[in-house]
Structures are given as C-alpha cells and as structure tokens.
Scaffold this motif. Structure first.
Motif, PDB file in Angstrom:
ATOM      1  N   ILE A 150       0.838  -1.202   0.000  1.00  0.00           N
ATOM      2  CA  ILE A 150       0.000   0.000   0.000  1.00  0.00           C
ATOM      3  C   ILE A 150       0.873   1.253   0.000  1.00  0.00           C
ATOM      4  O   ILE A 150       0.595   2.217  -0.720  1.00  0.00           O
ATOM      5  N   LYS A 151       1.961   1.246   0.774  1.00  0.00           N
ATOM      6  CA  LYS A 151       2.873   2.393   0.807  1.00  0.00           C
ATOM      7  C   LYS A 151       3.497   2.609  -0.569  1.00  0.00           C
ATOM      8  O   LYS A 151       3.581   3.738  -1.050  1.00  0.00           O
ATOM      9  N   THR A 152       3.929   1.529  -1.220  1.00  0.00           N
ATOM     10  CA  THR A 152       4.504   1.640  -2.568  1.00  0.00           C
ATOM     11  C   THR A 152       3.485   2.226  -3.540  1.00  0.00           C
ATOM     12  O   THR A 152       3.809   3.103  -4.345  1.00  0.00           O
ATOM     13  N   PHE A 153       2.253   1.757  -3.462  1.00  0.00           N
ATOM     14  CA  PHE A 153       1.189   2.281  -4.313  1.00  0.00           C
ATOM     15  C   PHE A 153       0.993   3.776  -4.068  1.00  0.00           C
ATOM     16  O   PHE A 153       0.892   4.569  -5.010  1.00  0.00           O
ATOM     17  N   LEU A 157       1.512   6.922  -6.585  1.00  0.00           N
ATOM     18  CA  LEU A 157       0.408   7.846  -6.806  1.00  0.00           C
ATOM     19  C   LEU A 157       0.854   9.289  -6.569  1.00  0.00           C
ATOM     20  O   LEU A 157       0.501  10.188  -7.336  1.00  0.00           O
ATOM     21  N   LYS A 158       1.649   9.518  -5.524  1.00  0.00           N
ATOM     22  CA  LYS A 158       2.185  10.871  -5.264  1.00  0.00           C
ATOM     23  C   LYS A 158       3.029  11.348  -6.436  1.00  0.00           C
ATOM     24  O   LYS A 158       2.931  12.505  -6.848  1.00  0.00           O
ATOM     25  N   ASP A 160       2.749  10.415  -9.574  1.00  0.00           N
ATOM     26  CA  ASP A 160       1.825  10.713 -10.672  1.00  0.00           C
ATOM     27  C   ASP A 160       1.125  12.050 -10.459  1.00  0.00           C
ATOM     28  O   ASP A 160       0.962  12.835 -11.402  1.00  0.00           O
ATOM     29  N   LEU A 161       0.695  12.317  -9.224  1.00  0.00           N
ATOM     30  CA  LEU A 161       0.040  13.596  -8.923  1.00  0.00           C
ATOM     31  C   LEU A 161       0.992  14.765  -9.123  1.00  0.00           C
ATOM     32  O   LEU A 161       0.596  15.825  -9.627  1.00  0.00           O
ATOM     33  N   GLN A 162       2.249  14.596  -8.743  1.00  0.00           N
ATOM     34  CA  GLN A 162       3.234  15.667  -8.946  1.00  0.00           C
ATOM     35  C   GLN A 162       3.441  15.935 -10.432  1.00  0.00           C
ATOM     36  O   GLN A 162       3.520  17.078 -10.865  1.00  0.00           O
ATOM     37  N   LEU A 163       3.520  14.868 -11.219  1.00  0.00           N
ATOM     38  CA  LEU A 163       3.669  15.003 -12.669  1.00  0.00           C
ATOM     39  C   LEU A 163       2.480  15.777 -13.259  1.00  0.00           C
ATOM     40  O   LEU A 163       2.669  16.685 -14.076  1.00  0.00           O
ATOM     41  N   LEU A 164       1.285  15.446 -12.839  1.00  0.00           N
ATOM     42  CA  LEU A 164       0.096  16.141 -13.338  1.00  0.00           C
ATOM     43  C   LEU A 164       0.056  17.597 -12.870  1.00  0.00           C
ATOM     44  O   LEU A 164      -0.334  18.488 -13.635  1.00  0.00           O
ATOM     45  N   THR A 165       0.477  17.840 -11.640  1.00  0.00           N
ATOM     46  CA  THR A 165       0.528  19.216 -11.110  1.00  0.00           C
ATOM     47  C   THR A 165       1.530  20.035 -11.921  1.00  0.00           C
ATOM     48  O   THR A 165       1.241  21.184 -12.306  1.00  0.00           O
ATOM     49  N   ASP A 166       2.698  19.463 -12.212  1.00  0.00           N
ATOM     50  CA  ASP A 166       3.696  20.162 -13.008  1.00  0.00           C
ATOM     51  C   ASP A 166       3.172  20.454 -14.412  1.00  0.00           C
ATOM     52  O   ASP A 166       3.378  21.545 -14.964  1.00  0.00           O
ATOM     53  N   ALA A 167       2.478  19.482 -15.007  1.00  0.00           N
ATOM     54  CA  ALA A 167       1.923  19.675 -16.354  1.00  0.00           C
ATOM     55  C   ALA A 167       0.878  20.793 -16.348  1.00  0.00           C
ATOM     56  O   ALA A 167       0.829  21.618 -17.275  1.00  0.00           O
ATOM     57  N   LEU A 168       0.075  20.842 -15.307  1.00  0.00           N
ATOM     58  CA  LEU A 168      -0.938  21.893 -15.189  1.00  0.00           C
ATOM     59  C   LEU A 168      -0.278  23.259 -15.023  1.00  0.00           C
ATOM     60  O   LEU A 168      -0.716  24.248 -15.622  1.00  0.00           O
ATOM     61  N   ASP A 169       0.787  23.325 -14.242  1.00  0.00           N
ATOM     62  CA  ASP A 169       1.524  24.584 -14.056  1.00  0.00           C
ATOM     63  C   ASP A 169       2.092  25.088 -15.379  1.00  0.00           C
ATOM     64  O   ASP A 169       2.060  26.288 -15.657  1.00  0.00           O
ATOM     65  N   VAL A 170       2.593  24.190 -16.209  1.00  0.00           N
ATOM     66  CA  VAL A 170       3.146  24.566 -17.516  1.00  0.00           C
ATOM     67  C   VAL A 170       2.048  25.163 -18.401  1.00  0.00           C
ATOM     68  O   VAL A 170       2.281  26.134 -19.127  1.00  0.00           O
TER      69      VAL A 170
END
Length: 172
Positions: A150-153, A157-158, A160-170
């Motif tokens: 569960i921790k690995t999952f 997930l964190k 992936d969320l950071q990647l999406l946050t960075d893409a949104l910022d761009v």
C-alpha cells in the motif's frame, strides 16, 4: 413524461468511461467477497450499470446499458408506471429484479457521480482480508494485502500527482 431524446443527452463518452469504471470496481469488489455479497453486488450492477437512472439539471436521465439498448424499457422507465426510488446502495442490493419483463422499480441517483460514490462506499464496506487494484498499464490486478504494498502504491500515486501538477503549471 420525459422526452426520450432528452433522456439520452448525458455525454456518451463520459457515461461510457464511468460505466466501465463502475463495472470494473464492482468486479474488483467481488474478489474475496462472500457468496452473499457477490449476489448483492450483482444486484447493484443490475440497478446501476444495466438499468441506472440519474438526475441531470433536475431531469431524470437514463445511463444504464439495458435501458439505452431497449427502446421499450426506456419508454417504460421514464413513464409514470414504474416506482422510482432514491438510489441507496443498501436498499438496491436487496431489491429483487426482473429479467423477463420491464422493471417495476428503478433507482434514481442525484447524479452519476453520486451513484459512483455510493457504489464505492458500499464496496469499501465489504469485509475481505485484502483490497484489489487494477493496473491498466500491465492489465493485471494487484492484491493490496500488506502495508508495504500500500505504501509503494501511495508513493507511485504521489509521483503521478506531482507530474500532473507540473503539467498543469506549464499550461497555466
């Protein structure tokens, strides 16, 4: 009576992807469940994925595949003849259904999201010694049966969320 054309105005792409996700979640919830819970999940599937109704802008809309593929059943569901009940997953799981004639009872969700949330909460309350997650990349099911998995999952997930946050910022 609600017009048939109006009943089909839910976004087909959104509904299709959400129904597939709901169907998948019901299937995953059945893994490790008792026979009694599997029967209840089957009934929930019937009253949502197959014969689900929901509200959109105050109007009742059909989203269940069984309704959308049967003109006669759709006309019946939107008439004054059947009983329409507020969608409650506990009640719907116990409601007998008809597979030979039109349904005498349909459940109406406040929205499609409301139905998904209630299904998710119902599935979360099924007592099992593990949880299951579908991995769309490997097309496999992952059993979440210990804290490290569960921790690995969650770490993935964190990321992936950071990647999406960075893409949104761009894009902003």
């Amino acid at each position: 009576m609600i017009s048939i054309a109006s009943s089909l105005t839910l976004s087909l792409i959104t509904v299709t992807s959400n129904i597939l996700l709901s169907s998948q979640n019901i299937g995953l919830a059945s893994l490790g469940a008792t026979e009694e819970e599997i029967e209840k999940l089957s009934t929930l599937y019937w009253f949502t994925v197959e014969f689900g109704l929901c509200k959109q802008h105050g109007e009742i809309k059909a989203f269940g595949a069984g309704l959308l593929s049967s003109y006669g059943e759709l006309i019946h569901a939107l008439s004054d003849e059947p009983e329409l009940r507020e969608f409650d997953s506990e009640a719907a799981a116990l409601q007998p259904y008809q597979d030979q004639t039109y349904q005498p009872v349909y459940f109406v969700s406040e929205s499609f999201s409301d139905a998904k949330d209630k299904l998710r909460k119902y599935a979360a309350n099924i007592k099992r010694p593990f949880s299951v997650k579908y991995n769309p990349f490997s097309k496999t099911m992952e059993v979440l049966d210990n804290p490290q998995k569960i921790k690995t999952f969650l770490d993935n997930l964190k990321d992936d969320l950071q990647l999406l946050t960075d893409a949104l910022d761009v894009l902003s």
